[in-house]
Design a protein around this motif. Structure first.
Motif, PDB file in Angstrom:
ATOM      1  N   MET A 151     -43.563  30.762  56.757  1.00 26.59           N
ATOM      2  CA  MET A 151     -43.164  30.113  55.503  1.00 26.59           C
ATOM      3  C   MET A 151     -44.046  28.879  55.242  1.00 26.59           C
ATOM      4  O   MET A 151     -44.530  28.242  56.180  1.00 26.59           O
ATOM      5  CB  MET A 151     -41.697  29.656  55.575  1.00 26.59           C
ATOM      6  CG  MET A 151     -40.690  30.742  55.960  1.00 26.59           C
ATOM      7  SD  MET A 151     -40.626  32.154  54.852  1.00 26.59           S
ATOM      8  CE  MET A 151     -40.060  31.406  53.358  1.00 26.59           C
ATOM      9  N   GLY A 152     -44.140  28.507  53.978  1.00 22.67           N
ATOM     10  CA  GLY A 152     -44.789  27.255  53.582  1.00 22.67           C
ATOM     11  C   GLY A 152     -46.181  27.073  54.168  1.00 22.67           C
ATOM     12  O   GLY A 152     -47.043  27.952  54.079  1.00 22.67           O
ATOM     13  N   GLY A 153     -46.386  25.928  54.812  1.00 24.54           N
ATOM     14  CA  GLY A 153     -47.689  25.580  55.368  1.00 24.54           C
ATOM     15  C   GLY A 153     -48.143  26.539  56.462  1.00 24.54           C
ATOM     16  O   GLY A 153     -49.344  26.622  56.756  1.00 24.54           O
ATOM     17  N   SER A 154     -47.209  27.249  57.058  1.00 31.27           N
ATOM     18  CA  SER A 154     -47.579  28.275  58.046  1.00 31.27           C
ATOM     19  C   SER A 154     -47.848  29.600  57.350  1.00 31.27           C
ATOM     20  O   SER A 154     -48.789  30.326  57.695  1.00 31.27           O
ATOM     21  CB  SER A 154     -46.446  28.461  59.070  1.00 31.27           C
ATOM     22  OG  SER A 154     -46.240  27.281  59.790  1.00 31.27           O
TER      23      SER A 154
ATOM     24  N   SER B  32     -45.288  29.857  62.902  1.00 31.22           N
ATOM     25  CA  SER B  32     -44.456  28.718  62.489  1.00 31.22           C
ATOM     26  C   SER B  32     -44.949  27.488  63.236  1.00 31.22           C
ATOM     27  O   SER B  32     -44.903  27.458  64.469  1.00 31.22           O
ATOM     28  CB  SER B  32     -42.987  28.958  62.815  1.00 31.22           C
ATOM     29  OG  SER B  32     -42.259  27.746  62.641  1.00 31.22           O
ATOM     30  N   TYR B  33     -45.408  26.489  62.488  1.00 33.49           N
ATOM     31  CA  TYR B  33     -45.934  25.308  63.172  1.00 33.49           C
ATOM     32  C   TYR B  33     -44.867  24.674  64.058  1.00 33.49           C
ATOM     33  O   TYR B  33     -45.089  24.443  65.238  1.00 33.49           O
ATOM     34  CB  TYR B  33     -46.494  24.290  62.172  1.00 33.49           C
ATOM     35  CG  TYR B  33     -47.109  23.123  62.899  1.00 33.49           C
ATOM     36  CD1 TYR B  33     -48.291  23.296  63.611  1.00 33.49           C
ATOM     37  CD2 TYR B  33     -46.487  21.889  62.931  1.00 33.49           C
ATOM     38  CE1 TYR B  33     -48.842  22.256  64.335  1.00 33.49           C
ATOM     39  CE2 TYR B  33     -47.040  20.832  63.652  1.00 33.49           C
ATOM     40  CZ  TYR B  33     -48.211  21.029  64.352  1.00 33.49           C
ATOM     41  OH  TYR B  33     -48.750  20.010  65.088  1.00 33.49           O
ATOM     42  N   SER B  34     -43.684  24.421  63.491  1.00 36.97           N
ATOM     43  CA  SER B  34     -42.630  23.789  64.297  1.00 36.97           C
ATOM     44  C   SER B  34     -42.064  24.763  65.318  1.00 36.97           C
ATOM     45  O   SER B  34     -41.582  24.365  66.370  1.00 36.97           O
ATOM     46  CB  SER B  34     -41.486  23.325  63.387  1.00 36.97           C
ATOM     47  OG  SER B  34     -40.905  24.455  62.742  1.00 36.97           O
ATOM     48  N   GLY B  35     -42.090  26.045  64.976  1.00 38.91           N
ATOM     49  CA  GLY B  35     -41.460  27.067  65.831  1.00 38.91           C
ATOM     50  C   GLY B  35     -39.960  27.130  65.627  1.00 38.91           C
ATOM     51  O   GLY B  35     -39.269  27.822  66.371  1.00 38.91           O
TER      52      GLY B  35
ATOM     53  N   THR C  19     -38.454  27.433  62.274  1.00 41.99           N
ATOM     54  CA  THR C  19     -38.097  27.823  60.900  1.00 41.99           C
ATOM     55  C   THR C  19     -37.254  29.100  60.940  1.00 41.99           C
ATOM     56  O   THR C  19     -37.674  30.120  61.494  1.00 41.99           O
ATOM     57  CB  THR C  19     -39.387  28.007  60.074  1.00 41.99           C
ATOM     58  OG1 THR C  19     -40.052  26.738  60.069  1.00 41.99           O
ATOM     59  CG2 THR C  19     -39.129  28.446  58.665  1.00 41.99           C
TER      60      THR C  19
ATOM     61  N   PRO D 169     -46.786  20.279  59.236  1.00 36.90           N
ATOM     62  CA  PRO D 169     -47.270  21.668  59.296  1.00 36.90           C
ATOM     63  C   PRO D 169     -48.444  21.937  58.364  1.00 36.90           C
ATOM     64  O   PRO D 169     -49.413  22.586  58.747  1.00 36.90           O
ATOM     65  CB  PRO D 169     -46.043  22.486  58.874  1.00 36.90           C
ATOM     66  CG  PRO D 169     -44.873  21.639  59.235  1.00 36.90           C
ATOM     67  CD  PRO D 169     -45.321  20.215  59.073  1.00 36.90           C
ATOM     68  N   ARG D 170     -48.364  21.406  57.131  1.00 35.93           N
ATOM     69  CA  ARG D 170     -49.453  21.695  56.174  1.00 35.93           C
ATOM     70  C   ARG D 170     -50.765  21.050  56.594  1.00 35.93           C
ATOM     71  O   ARG D 170     -51.843  21.538  56.252  1.00 35.93           O
ATOM     72  CB  ARG D 170     -49.057  21.285  54.756  1.00 35.93           C
ATOM     73  CG  ARG D 170     -48.532  19.879  54.638  1.00 35.93           C
ATOM     74  CD  ARG D 170     -47.745  19.672  53.363  1.00 35.93           C
ATOM     75  NE  ARG D 170     -47.171  18.320  53.309  1.00 35.93           N
ATOM     76  CZ  ARG D 170     -46.066  17.942  53.938  1.00 35.93           C
ATOM     77  NH1 ARG D 170     -45.411  18.791  54.688  1.00 35.93           N
ATOM     78  NH2 ARG D 170     -45.618  16.713  53.826  1.00 35.93           N
TER      79      ARG D 170
ATOM     80  N   GLU E 283     -45.441  19.282  47.900  1.00 35.83           N
ATOM     81  CA  GLU E 283     -44.977  18.603  49.114  1.00 35.83           C
ATOM     82  C   GLU E 283     -45.566  17.201  49.278  1.00 35.83           C
ATOM     83  O   GLU E 283     -44.856  16.271  49.638  1.00 35.83           O
ATOM     84  CB  GLU E 283     -45.285  19.458  50.345  1.00 35.83           C
ATOM     85  CG  GLU E 283     -44.487  20.757  50.348  1.00 35.83           C
ATOM     86  CD  GLU E 283     -44.790  21.622  51.551  1.00 35.83           C
ATOM     87  OE1 GLU E 283     -44.721  21.130  52.685  1.00 35.83           O
ATOM     88  OE2 GLU E 283     -45.125  22.812  51.364  1.00 35.83           O
TER      89      GLU E 283
ATOM     90  N   ILE F  47     -36.982  19.539  51.609  1.00 38.39           N
ATOM     91  CA  ILE F  47     -37.159  20.656  52.548  1.00 38.39           C
ATOM     92  C   ILE F  47     -36.202  20.460  53.723  1.00 38.39           C
ATOM     93  O   ILE F  47     -35.542  21.408  54.181  1.00 38.39           O
ATOM     94  CB  ILE F  47     -38.627  20.773  53.037  1.00 38.39           C
ATOM     95  CG1 ILE F  47     -39.557  21.092  51.865  1.00 38.39           C
ATOM     96  CG2 ILE F  47     -38.765  21.836  54.131  1.00 38.39           C
ATOM     97  CD1 ILE F  47     -41.040  21.207  52.226  1.00 38.39           C
TER      98      ILE F  47
ATOM     99  N   LYS G  48     -33.361  23.032  54.971  1.00 42.94           N
ATOM    100  CA  LYS G  48     -33.333  23.550  56.349  1.00 42.94           C
ATOM    101  C   LYS G  48     -31.997  23.238  57.018  1.00 42.94           C
ATOM    102  O   LYS G  48     -31.476  24.044  57.788  1.00 42.94           O
ATOM    103  CB  LYS G  48     -34.509  22.999  57.162  1.00 42.94           C
ATOM    104  CG  LYS G  48     -35.849  23.630  56.763  1.00 42.94           C
ATOM    105  CD  LYS G  48     -37.003  23.206  57.665  1.00 42.94           C
ATOM    106  CE  LYS G  48     -38.280  23.955  57.304  1.00 42.94           C
ATOM    107  NZ  LYS G  48     -39.455  23.553  58.075  1.00 42.94           N
TER     108      LYS G  48
HETATM  109  O1  PA5 Z   1     -45.837  22.113  55.123  1.00 45.42           O
HETATM  110  C1  PA5 Z   1     -44.654  22.018  55.389  1.00 45.42           C
HETATM  111  O2  PA5 Z   1     -44.173  21.010  55.935  1.00 45.42           O
HETATM  112  C2  PA5 Z   1     -43.713  23.165  55.104  1.00 45.42           C
HETATM  113  O3  PA5 Z   1     -44.227  23.968  54.076  1.00 45.42           O
HETATM  114  C3  PA5 Z   1     -43.500  23.980  56.383  1.00 45.42           C
HETATM  115  O4  PA5 Z   1     -44.706  24.607  56.760  1.00 45.42           O
HETATM  116  C4  PA5 Z   1     -42.398  25.037  56.176  1.00 45.42           C
HETATM  117  O5  PA5 Z   1     -41.169  24.390  55.916  1.00 45.42           O
HETATM  118  C5  PA5 Z   1     -42.237  25.948  57.393  1.00 45.42           C
HETATM  119  O6  PA5 Z   1     -42.166  25.189  58.574  1.00 45.42           O
HETATM  120  P1  PA5 Z   1     -43.054  25.629  59.826  1.00 45.42           P
HETATM  121  O7  PA5 Z   1     -44.456  25.601  59.342  1.00 45.42           O
HETATM  122  O8  PA5 Z   1     -42.756  24.608  60.868  1.00 45.42           O
HETATM  123  O9  PA5 Z   1     -42.570  26.998  60.182  1.00 45.42           O
END
Ligand code: PA5
Length: 317
Positions: free
Chosen positions: A34-37, A78-81, A83, A129-130, A205, A302, A306
């Motif tokens: 999702m998102g930045g990932s 997933s950057y955070s792991g 999501t 993450p982005r 964001e 966000i 979450k």
């Molecule tokens: O860039 C961001 O902070 C968000 O778009 C996140 O990437 C998004 O909420 C998903 O989280 P994650 O990348 O930790 O899975």
């Protein structure tokens, strides 16, 4: 962080893929996140679109498509792991018997990968993450290469466009001033869609504004009509790499007196162009955040979304 992207990318070139590759031909490839990932999936989809003989799909959902099977390769990012959509999609893929590989900096997803013996790449922690885009992209390209899927021949050379220069900086500033106090619409061709979508996401964001994306040629069959009476607040950014169709788009909008910025991409192949576009878009969104006096890092809404998901859904791997 954006200023350090070239350095970060160079470091990521040394990442190691942990695991045992499945020796088989996959019938399909899915990239989920999702998102930045998730944007990494869009970039790889674009790079492989005309080249891959294996169908590739990007999933940004809790569920995998019904056709996922033991012959699928599912790359979970997933950057955070942590999501929830991504964790749920990973479990779905495991339940379907797919080969799952993971890219994360930590969290439940990395724990899950280690405990289930999945293939994984651990990326550096501590970024938004982005801002970790080069790490996530390079880690995913490495994971795919591990399975014999070569997305791009000369990655090292393409990374050169991530070097921070005064030219890059001035284009980013120009874009920020152009977009300030408007509702930007970013228009791109299909192949450059990841730039347009990423630009929108960065403006959302980092700069805390709304933005819209339109993709050509579909744009020419519906949205084009909406421009006949444009709202004053609209400004257009046309992502341009020499494509005559995009020249038509810019001319069309200017004929209608819509303020239009032609965003010229640097780079001599698709990956370099995408990297350059994503890079400048990121910097522009930070300059716009400065102009708007907002903090680019914090994304309260966000977090609220979450928290809601976490209060309703629990994932037990
Ligand atoms: O860039 C961001 O902070 C968000 O778009 C996140 O990437 C998004 O909420 C998903 O989280 P994650 O990348 O930790 O899975």
């Amino acid at each position: 962080m954006y200023i350090k992207w070239y350095e970060l990318a160079t470091k990521a070139m040394g990442y190691e893929v942990i695991g045992k590759p499945a020796i088989k031909e996959f019938k399909d490839i899915i990239i989920t996140g999702m998102g930045g990932s998730g944007i990494v999936g869009d970039v790889i989809y674009s790079l492989l679109y005309t080249r891959s003989r294996t169908p590739i799909t990007v999933v940004k959902d809790f569920r995998m498509p019904g056709w996922v099977s033991k012959d699928s390769l599912v790359c979970v990012i997933s950057y955070s792991g942590n999501t929830l959509e991504t964790l749920s999609a990973a479990l779905d893929a495991m339940n379907a018997g797919a080969e799952v590989c993971v890219v994360a900096s930590g969290g439940k997803l990395l724990e899950f990968a280690i405990s289930k013996g999945l293939t994984y790449v651990k990326v550096d922690q501590g970024l938004a993450p982005r801002a970790a885009f080069p790490l996530l992209l390079i880690a995913t390209l490495k994971a795919l290469e591990f399975y014999g899927i070569n997305v791009h021949g000369n990655l090292g050379r393409s990374l050169n466009v991530l070097k921070y220069t005064s030219e890059v900086d001035s284009v980013a500033k120009e874009l920020a001033f152009f977009i300030f106090n408007s509702l930007p619409v970013i228009l791109s061709s299909c192949r450059l869609y990841p730039i347009a979508m990423r630009f929108k996401n960065e403006l959302n964001e980092n700069s805390k504004i709304m933005a819209k994306v339109e993709v050509i040629p579909e744009w020419g069959h519906n949205d084009i009509v909406g421009w006949e009476l444009p709202l004053d607040v609209i400004r257009a950014v046309v992502v341009y790499d020499g494509d005559p169709l995009m020249e038509f788009v810019a001319r069309f909008l200017r004929d209608l007196k819509v303020p239009t910025y032609v965003f010229n991409l640097e780079g001599d192949d698709l990956l370099s162009k995408i990297l350059y576009g994503v890079y400048v878009a990121g910097l522009a969104s930070i300059y716009l955040a400065e102009l708007r006096k907002v903090d680019p890092v914090v994304t309260r809404s966000i977090d609220r979304y979450k928290e809601f998901l976490n209060s309703r859904i629990s994932i037990n791997a």
